[in-house]
Design a protein around this motif. Sequence first.
Motif, mmCIF file in Angstrom:
data_model
loop_
_atom_site.group_PDB
_atom_site.id
_atom_site.type_symbol
_atom_site.label_atom_id
_atom_site.label_comp_id
_atom_site.label_asym_id
_atom_site.label_seq_id
_atom_site.Cartn_x
_atom_site.Cartn_y
_atom_site.Cartn_z
ATOM 1 N N UNK A 1 10.646 3.996 -22.901
ATOM 2 C CA UNK A 1 11.527 5.702 -23.091
ATOM 3 C C UNK A 1 11.103 5.987 -23.928
ATOM 4 N N UNK B 1 25.333 0.923 -14.407
ATOM 5 C CA UNK B 1 24.977 1.289 -15.902
ATOM 6 C C UNK B 1 26.285 -0.021 -17.084
ATOM 7 N N UNK C 1 13.162 0.472 -10.744
ATOM 8 C CA UNK C 1 13.521 -0.589 -11.765
ATOM 9 C C UNK C 1 11.345 -0.941 -12.571
ATOM 10 N N UNK D 1 23.650 10.578 -22.563
ATOM 11 C CA UNK D 1 22.811 9.772 -23.363
ATOM 12 C C UNK D 1 20.601 11.100 -22.784
ATOM 13 N N UNK E 1 10.907 1.526 -14.791
ATOM 14 C CA UNK E 1 11.228 1.509 -16.345
ATOM 15 C C UNK E 1 10.590 -0.425 -17.316
ATOM 16 N N UNK E 2 10.106 -0.217 -16.417
ATOM 17 C CA UNK E 2 10.079 -2.078 -16.430
ATOM 18 C C UNK E 2 10.945 -3.291 -17.102
ATOM 19 N N UNK F 1 10.204 8.012 -20.894
ATOM 20 C CA UNK F 1 10.633 8.026 -19.672
ATOM 21 C C UNK F 1 13.048 7.431 -19.670
ATOM 22 N N UNK F 2 13.038 8.074 -18.513
ATOM 23 C CA UNK F 2 14.465 8.085 -19.121
ATOM 24 C C UNK F 2 15.196 7.514 -17.378
ATOM 25 N N UNK F 3 15.744 6.442 -17.509
ATOM 26 C CA UNK F 3 16.250 5.967 -16.356
ATOM 27 C C UNK F 3 18.034 5.959 -16.239
ATOM 28 N N UNK F 4 18.724 6.849 -15.672
ATOM 29 C CA UNK F 4 20.135 7.036 -15.875
ATOM 30 C C UNK F 4 19.645 6.177 -14.048
ATOM 31 N N UNK F 5 20.546 4.970 -14.677
ATOM 32 C CA UNK F 5 21.191 3.148 -14.182
ATOM 33 C C UNK F 5 22.495 3.144 -12.274
ATOM 34 N N UNK G 1 25.736 8.521 -18.491
ATOM 35 C CA UNK G 1 24.282 9.012 -18.549
ATOM 36 C C UNK G 1 23.522 9.980 -18.771
#
Lengths: 249, 406, 501
Positions: A76, A87, A45, A158, A48-49, A80-84, A155
């Motif tokens: 992003x 979600x 977290x 995306x 990704x801010x 930079x991509x986060x797979x939550x 995710x």
Amino acid sequence: MLQIKNLHAKVGDKEILKGINLTINDGEIHAVMGTNGAGKSTLSNVIVGNPNYEVTEGSILFNGQDLLQMSPEERAQAGVFLSFQAPVEIPGVSMTNFMRAAVNARRQALGKEPLKSTDFLKLMREKRKLVEIDQKLMNRSVNEGFSGGERKRNEIFQMAMLDPTFCILDETDSGLDVDALRIVADGFNKLRTAETSAIVITHYQRLLDYIRPDFVHVLIDGRIVKEGTADLARQIEETGFDWIKEELV
Amino acid sequence: MKSEQQYIELYQEAASIIKAKSCPVMNAVRNEAFSTFQCLGFPSKKVERYKYTDVDAAFAPNYGISLSPLTVKPSSYIFNIKDAPIDVTPYYHRVADVTDAITALNTALVHETLLVYVPKNTVVEDPVVVDNYLRGTAATMMNRRVLIVMEQGAKATIVMNDKATDKQQYLTTQVVEVYCHDNATLDLYEIEETTPLCARFSNVYIREGRDCSVKHNVFTLFNGLTRNLCDVYLQGEHGEVTLNGCAIGSGSRHIDNNTLIHHQVPQCVSRECYKYVVDDKSVGAFAGKILVDKDAQKTSSHETNANLCASSDARMYTQPMLEIYADDVKCAHGSTVGVMDEAALFYMRQRGIPEDEARALLKNAFMGEVVDQVKNEALRQKLYVKVEKRFRGDFEKCEDCQLCKK
Amino acid sequence: MKNNNEQQNNNKERNNERPQEKNEFVRSVAEKMYEFGFTTDVHTEIIDKGLNEDVVRLISQKKGEPEWLLQFRLDAYRYWLTQQQPEWGHVHLPEIDYQAISYYADPTAKSKKGPETVDEIDPELMKTFDKLGIPLEERLALSGTAVDAVMDSVSVKTTFKEKLSEKGIIFCSISEAVKQYPDLVRQYLGTVVPPRDNYFAALNSAVFSDGSFVYIPKNTRCPMELSTYFRINARNTGQFERTLIVCDEGSYVSYLEGCTAPMRDENQLHAAIVEIVINDHAEVKYSTVQNWYPGDAEGKGGVLNLVTKRGDLRGVNSKLSWTQVETGSAITWKYPSCVLRGDNSQAEFYSVAVTNNHQEADTGTKMIHLGKNTRSTIISKGISAGYSENSYRGLVRVGKQADGARNYSSCDSLLLGSNCGAHTFPYMDIHNNTATVEHEATTSKINEDQLFYCNQRGISTEEAVGLIVNGYAKDVINKLPMEFAVEAQKLLNVSLEGSVG
């Protein structure tokens, strides 16, 4: 690609990360393992801010840029991509509109023209196949009424659409059965290029059988206490974390 | 100085001119309406139904009264009341609440009435569109009157657009009377896209007979000060009514919707959904009363009012009321004032969507529920676009700011 | 409904003679006679009827009050003279002849000075409490409740005073507090409900007779529930109670108020004020069970209950909980309110209001959010039967500075019979964009499937209604202290007795 130095972060008044150091080079896959509450999700977290987390000390450089000075969307757009892990549902916002906004924002950041509608829909169709996600889910609102497995696939879908250079998979394996896990992991592997780097956060070896890590880090109580190769993950799978904790004492 | 005085004087000076331009059915009730207004004056904020809008201040500027003629395109269903194909005496000023000061003032000052008349068992396929353009070079008051008569089994869709083109102060009073005979179906839309200089007082009165189905949808997209009243009287069994409202406030706009659904007979169904997004320094107010008479058994009524406060200076007042005198009823209302879903916002930003865009998407999604209710496909699509544009309305907002600064 | 007294049986017989209404099982009937309707024959000193400055001065003088309090009363009185009786409630408040009311009655006048021990209390008075089922002495001791019983206007006896005083807790009549702790009273009186707050508050401030004063010092948990039973007794005597509760930092108290009034034909005015001050980290629970005389089946007589109750949550993390079970009074006009001034303060309002016959209730709460991260909850259950009118009226206001405020309101109304009304008038004024406010309300009749299910299991309709209504009100009843909850449950049954046939 990513350099994390002496990273401290807190949620509310509680300090979770207590000095993380981590360097990830182009094309490397790093697994982060650890017990519940060790700070794994906090780490993702913070990268990704997420505004709910406050960085109190340290730095994160992404391809030479100071990530901590950037807004979540700028990070992003930079790739930079986060797979939550969980979600959220966004009722009323259709998957299509959502994806179009995201894809075009990324393109704009790269100095590209927005995609034409037909090209966009074609891209959607292409990428959908990659993670075997049903068309009918695309007509729904974002994640609304999706099962746990569908959300995780969504995710990765995306991720495919946005073509990031650095990915974080935050417990992407949780709640997935073996088949779903394979589809998700295969999807990720297909998307990978020689330059793509990733952090894979997981409790289990299972996911690492599909996505082979170059390095494994063990996170306990906000610090990386042990580092190694894929063998370390296998060792943890067999014997748990206790022996590492004991080593620390 | 109370504002009503200038209107009392205006009437005393201009009554003969207005009467000359008008017709007997309207003139027949004019003097009485005037004396009602004279007696009531403008409602103060102490009057329960007007507690959220300062009527006196809105009427204070010195407006010239517009007596320009109504333009009616030749049509089988729309008439100037002078040319009415039926005797309108049983309808005109019969549905309206004659004790409301704004209605009384409108009745006294209005010189023409638009009549929409749909004969028995007639289905009007295309929407009947009524455009109201506010144009002119001086501060102007317009008094508008619409009478809608739906005979037995008649079906129609009526769209009323309010637009203002010039940057001028306009004050509109409007009284719409709807008389639905048994088994009639009506979809009535009001879409306001005016300017921050406009003030609008609209009173809509709907009377439904047996087996009627009426939908009233009011969209306040751009406005200045808006006060919409909508009263529905369910007077025949198995009647249905749906009231939908979409209110979008920014700048220092003011949107006040006040509704009453009066169940007077058994077995009727009412549904109501009003949504507000208030931004900047805008003020939103909603008061909706469901009144169920003693004999109106088996009433089913559901009212929701959901609101999004999008800025720290915006204000929202809401007052959903149930007044129930029958025991065998199912009535519920819910009202929420909430904030933007922060988790959703962050999720979107993680996907690279800029914060403003993400907020606009969420607001649009929130309002979507109201637009979904629009039955007419073409109109619905148009409204989706209008609402979306409204939430991205950079141009509109800048214009607004300039106006606010002055 | 296990009330086996004769009256009820008589009542049932009477009910059977009445013509059956169309709606067979949900039918309103005259209720049982007011169980607590009797007059105690105690010598009472009453000031002559009427209200003027001299009467205000006389009250103050009889109570031996200091000059500042007299001025407080006179200011309030002068303000009251300039005001009109409010008309906005959904009730039919009769015109009250304020000159026909006697503003002071002192049942202890016979003994001149207040009784020191239980033995000194007039035996008749003790019998009254017995009839009310309120055990003042031993039974009280057993239940661990301290009672400051108020009969008419002067505090009769305060139990457990010594035990409380060990902890530094003050629990006494307000007249006594004025004498013994004048500085404390002066510091807080009228600061939560100012004398000019509303018409009835002004009246009360001018002529208040007696009431309770509670002070909980810092970091003290009051070891027992404090309880007052009010009772309007003398004919034509307005009851103007004044209660002031101050809960200092880190302290806790639970306060119970129960009310009964004997049967009278004339309306009796009751205009009380309750003020609660809560400092940092302190918590107050205030519970009321009100079963004043509701008037007879034809709507004659009954108490006019026009009360101003308000808590000021001044401190951070302070808590206030109002719980009320309102079954009595001809007219109830009451909105126990909370001003959430301190950051993170929390307020709750739980209410059951039952109206039958010709009773009218307009009741609810106000939650005024001023501090940051304040929370409030409103649970209201209205039950209307007979020819009664039952309204919920509530305000939730979130001030501009009240970031992160949250409110949840749920207001349900149950209709028993086709001649009554159930209304909901919630107001929400939101001036902050970080507030989350939710309101839900439903109105319905009693569920026939549930009734039938009970019938099928051999439970009579009347008993089933009692069961269902109690279940319906359970969320609120559960918030009451144990002893009170039992009483409240009984009251619900009694109040609705005969409302279905």
